[in-house]
Design an enzyme around this catalytic site. Structure first.
Site, PDB file in Angstrom:
ATOM      1  CB  CYS A   2      -4.009   8.621 -15.758  1.00  0.00           C
ATOM      2  SG  CYS A   2      -5.060   9.835 -14.952  1.00  0.00           S
ATOM      3  NE  ARG A  28       0.601   4.919 -13.491  1.00  0.00           N
ATOM      4  CZ  ARG A  28       1.728   5.168 -12.853  1.00  0.00           C
ATOM      5  NH1 ARG A  28       2.590   4.230 -12.634  1.00  0.00           N
ATOM      6  NH2 ARG A  28       1.994   6.389 -12.441  1.00  0.00           N
ATOM      7  CD1 TRP A  75      -8.433   6.762  -9.763  1.00  0.00           C
ATOM      8  CD2 TRP A  75      -7.862   8.885  -9.427  1.00  0.00           C
ATOM      9  NE1 TRP A  75      -8.786   7.093  -8.482  1.00  0.00           N
ATOM     10  CE2 TRP A  75      -8.452   8.397  -8.250  1.00  0.00           C
ATOM     11  CE3 TRP A  75      -7.435  10.215  -9.448  1.00  0.00           C
ATOM     12  CZ2 TRP A  75      -8.623   9.173  -7.105  1.00  0.00           C
ATOM     13  CZ3 TRP A  75      -7.605  10.994  -8.308  1.00  0.00           C
ATOM     14  CH2 TRP A  75      -8.186  10.461  -7.156  1.00  0.00           C
ATOM     15  CG  ASN A 101      -0.586   9.898 -16.744  1.00  0.00           C
ATOM     16  OD1 ASN A 101      -1.665   9.772 -17.300  1.00  0.00           O
ATOM     17  ND2 ASN A 101       0.242   8.901 -16.526  1.00  0.00           N
ATOM     18  N   GLY A 102      -1.318  13.934 -14.858  1.00  0.00           N
ATOM     19  CA  GLY A 102      -0.907  15.084 -14.051  1.00  0.00           C
ATOM     20  C   GLY A 102      -2.023  16.103 -13.948  1.00  0.00           C
ATOM     21  CD  GLU A 487      -1.238  -2.587   5.373  1.00  0.00           C
ATOM     22  OE1 GLU A 487      -1.421  -1.366   5.474  1.00  0.00           O
ATOM     23  OE2 GLU A 487      -1.217  -3.159   4.272  1.00  0.00           O
ATOM     24  CE  LYS A 491      -3.903  -3.479   1.960  1.00  0.00           C
ATOM     25  NZ  LYS A 491      -2.750  -2.710   2.235  1.00  0.00           N
ATOM     26  CD  GLU A 494      -6.177  -0.537   0.164  1.00  0.00           C
ATOM     27  OE1 GLU A 494      -6.025   0.436  -0.573  1.00  0.00           O
ATOM     28  OE2 GLU A 494      -5.204  -1.151   0.655  1.00  0.00           O
ATOM     29  CG  HIS A 510      -7.776   6.843  26.251  1.00  0.00           C
ATOM     30  ND1 HIS A 510      -7.762   7.535  27.455  1.00  0.00           N
ATOM     31  CD2 HIS A 510      -6.895   5.824  26.404  1.00  0.00           C
ATOM     32  CE1 HIS A 510      -6.878   6.967  28.277  1.00  0.00           C
ATOM     33  NE2 HIS A 510      -6.345   5.928  27.662  1.00  0.00           N
ATOM     34  CE  LYS A 609       0.379  -1.098  -6.256  1.00  0.00           C
ATOM     35  NZ  LYS A 609       0.042  -1.740  -4.982  1.00  0.00           N
TER      36      LYS A 609
HETATM   37  O1  M6R Z   1       3.595   3.713  -3.928  1.00  0.00           O
HETATM   38  P1  M6R Z   1       3.500   4.085  -2.468  1.00  0.00           P
HETATM   39  O2  M6R Z   1       4.000   3.015  -1.579  1.00  0.00           O
HETATM   40  O3  M6R Z   1       4.171   5.409  -2.191  1.00  0.00           O
HETATM   41  O4  M6R Z   1       1.961   4.264  -2.212  1.00  0.00           O
HETATM   42  C1  M6R Z   1       1.504   4.698  -0.961  1.00  0.00           C
HETATM   43  C2  M6R Z   1       0.015   4.492  -0.824  1.00  0.00           C
HETATM   44  O5  M6R Z   1      -0.670   5.168  -1.830  1.00  0.00           O
HETATM   45  C3  M6R Z   1      -0.376   3.009  -0.871  1.00  0.00           C
HETATM   46  O6  M6R Z   1       0.287   2.271   0.096  1.00  0.00           O
HETATM   47  C4  M6R Z   1      -1.896   2.862  -0.650  1.00  0.00           C
HETATM   48  O7  M6R Z   1      -2.240   3.236   0.641  1.00  0.00           O
HETATM   49  C5  M6R Z   1      -2.335   1.433  -0.955  1.00  0.00           C
HETATM   50  N1  M6R Z   1      -3.580   1.438  -1.675  1.00  0.00           N
HETATM   51  C6  M6R Z   1      -2.545   0.614   0.261  1.00  0.00           C
HETATM   52  O8  M6R Z   1      -2.955  -0.678  -0.001  1.00  0.00           O
END
Ligand code: M6R
Length: 614
Positions: A2, A28, A75, A101-102, A487, A491, A494, A510, A609
């Site tokens: 958050c 966030r 969040w 937060n936490g 990756e 992308k 998500e 496989h 994020k």
């Molecule tokens: O801040 P970080 O790079 O440690 O975050 C890692 C992942 O949470 C982050 O890369 C996440 O997978 C993204 N949403 C990918 O686009």
């Protein structure tokens, strides 16, 4: 996960600062938001569920003039994203209000004691127990400050806290353990607290990063900080942040993600900086903080990371092994911390992270430190918890990344690995000088090649239009571009919510080939490389199951049309650098598919994020 922001001062309207800050923090967490202001001895709280743009008007209407406010964007962890569960939370007498937060791990136990004492709970959150506990402790302690410290001692878990009490109208009580919190200081325009620099950078670049087990009081002209374990006052350093406010704006782009994709040429240039010498093939890593002997003594490297950062680490593994001939293991940070890995002083553990705050990655680094390993981070946010926890850093200079889907940070992480692999290879003399020089030369030209692809992005948009109706896609790549496939799939899934799997092309037979039919297109990375022919045969195998094929191929490839329905061409580049260029069309493809489907590209559902809780 958050976001927190607070302001105390006379210069600005506090509620406006907090609401503007919440907009910047929304990446966030974005399932509810709220703020509390303190005026004339009374606390007013406004909060609601939903995205800030939908609820902002309701939050700001009818607020009296104010000089102190705290706010939160959520969040959900404990409790659904409803209005009652939104922060801030108040005690039953409306004297204390807080944002958090936490996670409070012992909240059930604390709650049952507080219920016995007559406290009435209005939400399902773990957070609410903190405000009741503060109210309860205040009855028995000499001052609210004592009650605050006593409360912190009773909590288990993780917190970044901002608390306001009616009897202290210009004070924000702050505390941190395992969740980021920083203070922004100004000469005479009031002071700020935030989970994230982007929320306050408009007002100040002078910050104090709180450490775990620190707490204190923030007023318009002062910050007092204490160690909560020893209860002693501590000194702190004020650091100057080198980001500027413009970096955190959209600058005319439709989405932050699109802007960040376009920033990649500059991000590469900034990450390389002046740290390479093309004339002799050398690399300089100013913050690595490890002697040549330390580095030469490394027997094994383990890369720990999550999500996109993990895939960048996987490219790093291939690069370091190819160039420097050191064995590299990959570990998802969430697995590493619980699986009792074999570690010793000759192991270097590298955290890869944009935010520097990912809870699992931080825990992995702490474990590595406990076991006597050397530690390093490839990290974007200077001053973040991970950047401060490790022995040395390679900072990636991506600037603030606001889009939840990581793009430019991934690109910059790849650059950092190119530099690190070359640095180590030079040290170990496992690379010829001519190759080192060529690598540096070509690395510096990558930004221009990226600009070339960006110029033709409309072609990628046209291709994306043909793929919006699919429910599932398979991404294939091999060798250095196996992580590119992973990756690309991440992308797409998500931000567009289309199911996508990334696979090593050679692994397709496989299992995943069972998925392939006319309803499941294959996206293949098949640029010039020593494994080109191998990938082609994997594509041909898939295509004979009637699937549509989109290929990412090198300019000048004359065969690719023969086995592809759609082709995106990228400039030719040295194989070692191909992951940098090849990921770009996949980022744009995912972006356009998601946007055409009307998805919320910058704030995809269920995501945040920075994952600062487990
Ligand atoms: O801040 P970080 O790079 O440690 O975050 C890692 C992942 O949470 C982050 O890369 C996440 O997978 C993204 N949403 C990918 O686009």
């Amino acid at each position: 996960m958050c976001g927190i922001i607070g302001y105390t001062g006379q210069t600005y309207l506090a509620s406006k600062i907090v609401l503007d800050g919440l907009e910047r923090l929304e990446y966030r967490g974005y399932d509810s938001a709220g703020l509390a202001i303190l005026t004339n001895g009374e606390i007013s709280v406004k909060r609601d569920s939903g995205k800030l743009r939908n609820i902002r008007e309701g939050l700001e209407s009818g607020l009296p003039s104010n000089h102190l406010a705290i706010g939160h964007t959520r969040w959900a962890t404990h409790g659904r994203p409803t209005q009652d569960n939104a922060h801030p939370h108040k005690d039953n007498n409306s004297r204390i209000v807080l944002v958090h937060n936490g996670i409070i791990e012992n909240y059930l136990q604390l709650k049952s004691t507080l219920l016995e004492k007559g406290h009435k709970f209005l939400s399902d959150t773990d957070t609410e127990i903190i405000v009741h506990l503060l109210a309860e402790n205040e009855k028995h302690e000499a001052s609210f400050k004592d009650a605050f410290f006593k409360t912190l001692g009773q909590l288990e878990g993780a917190w970044a806290l901002s608390v306001v009490h009616v009897d202290y109208p210009d004070t924000i009580f702050i505390a941190k353990k395992n969740c980021p919190l920083l203070i922004g200081l100004t000469e005479d325009e009031g002071n700020f607290v935030s989970s994230d620099i982007t929320a306050i950078i408009k007002y100040t670049r002078d910050v104090v990063y709180l450490e775990d087990h620190q707490a204190g009081m923030l007023t318009p002209g002062n910050l007092d900080l204490f160690d909560t374990k020893t209860k002693t006052q501590i000194n702190y350093n004020v650091e100057r942040v080198d980001w500027n406010p413009v970096m955190a704006e959209k600058n005319g782009y439709r989405h932050f993600m699109l802007k960040e994709i376009h920033e990649q040429p500059d991000v590469i240039r900034n990450t390389i900086g002046t740290n390479t010498n093309e004339e002799d093939g050398s690399v300089y890593l100013p913050d690595i903080n490890m002697s040549n002997d330390d580095l030469l003594g490394i027997r094994k490297i383990i890369v720990v990371a999550c999500g996109t950062a993990f895939y960048a680490g996987l490219v790093g593994k291939y690069l370091v092994e190819k160039l420097a001939r050191v064995s590299v293991e990959m570990d998802l940070a969430s697995e590493f911390r619980y699986r009792d890995p074999v570690l010793d002083k000759d192991t270097l553990v590298i955290a890869v992270t944009q935010s520097g705050e990912t809870a699992d990655t931080l825990a992995a680094i702490n474990l590595a430190k406990e076991r006597g390993c050397k530690t390093m981070a490839i990290v974007n946010v200077q001053g973040s918890s991970i950047a401060r926890a490790v022995d040395g850093n390679i900072f990636i200079h991506a600037g603030p990344e606001i889009g939840v889907a990581s793009t430019k940070a991934y690109m910059a992480m790849l650059v950092a690995f190119e530099l690190f692999a070359l640095y180590l290879a030079n040290l170990k003399s496992t690379i010829e000088v001519a190759v080192a020089k060529q690598l540096i030369h070509e690395l510096k030209v990558i930004p221009q090649k990226i600009e070339e692809v960006l110029k033709d992005k409309e072609d990628i948009l046209k291709i994306a239009q043909k793929y919006t109706q699919y429910k599932s896609m398979l991404f294939l790549g091999r060798d250095l571009n196996f992580p590119t496939a992973l990756e690309g799939a991440l992308k797409l899934k998500e931000i567009s919510y289309i199911h996508a799997e990334g696979y090593a092309a050679g692994e397709m037979k496989h299992g995943p080939i069972a998925l392939v039919d006319r309803e499941c297109p294959v996206v293949a990375v098949v640029t010039d490389s020593p494994v080109y022919e191998k990938v082609v045969s994997n594509i041909v195998e898939a295509r004979s199951r009637d699937c549509r094929v989109l290929s990412i191929a090198s300019k000048g490839d004359k065969e690719v049309q023969g086995f592809s329905d759609d082709v995106i061409k990228v400039p030719k580049v040295m194989d070692l650098l191909s992951p940098l260029l090849n990921v770009l069309p996949l980022q744009l493809f995912a972006y356009y598919v998601a946007d055409l489907k009307g998805a919320d590209v910058d704030q995809p559902r269920n995501l945040a994020k920075s994952v600062t809780v487990e």
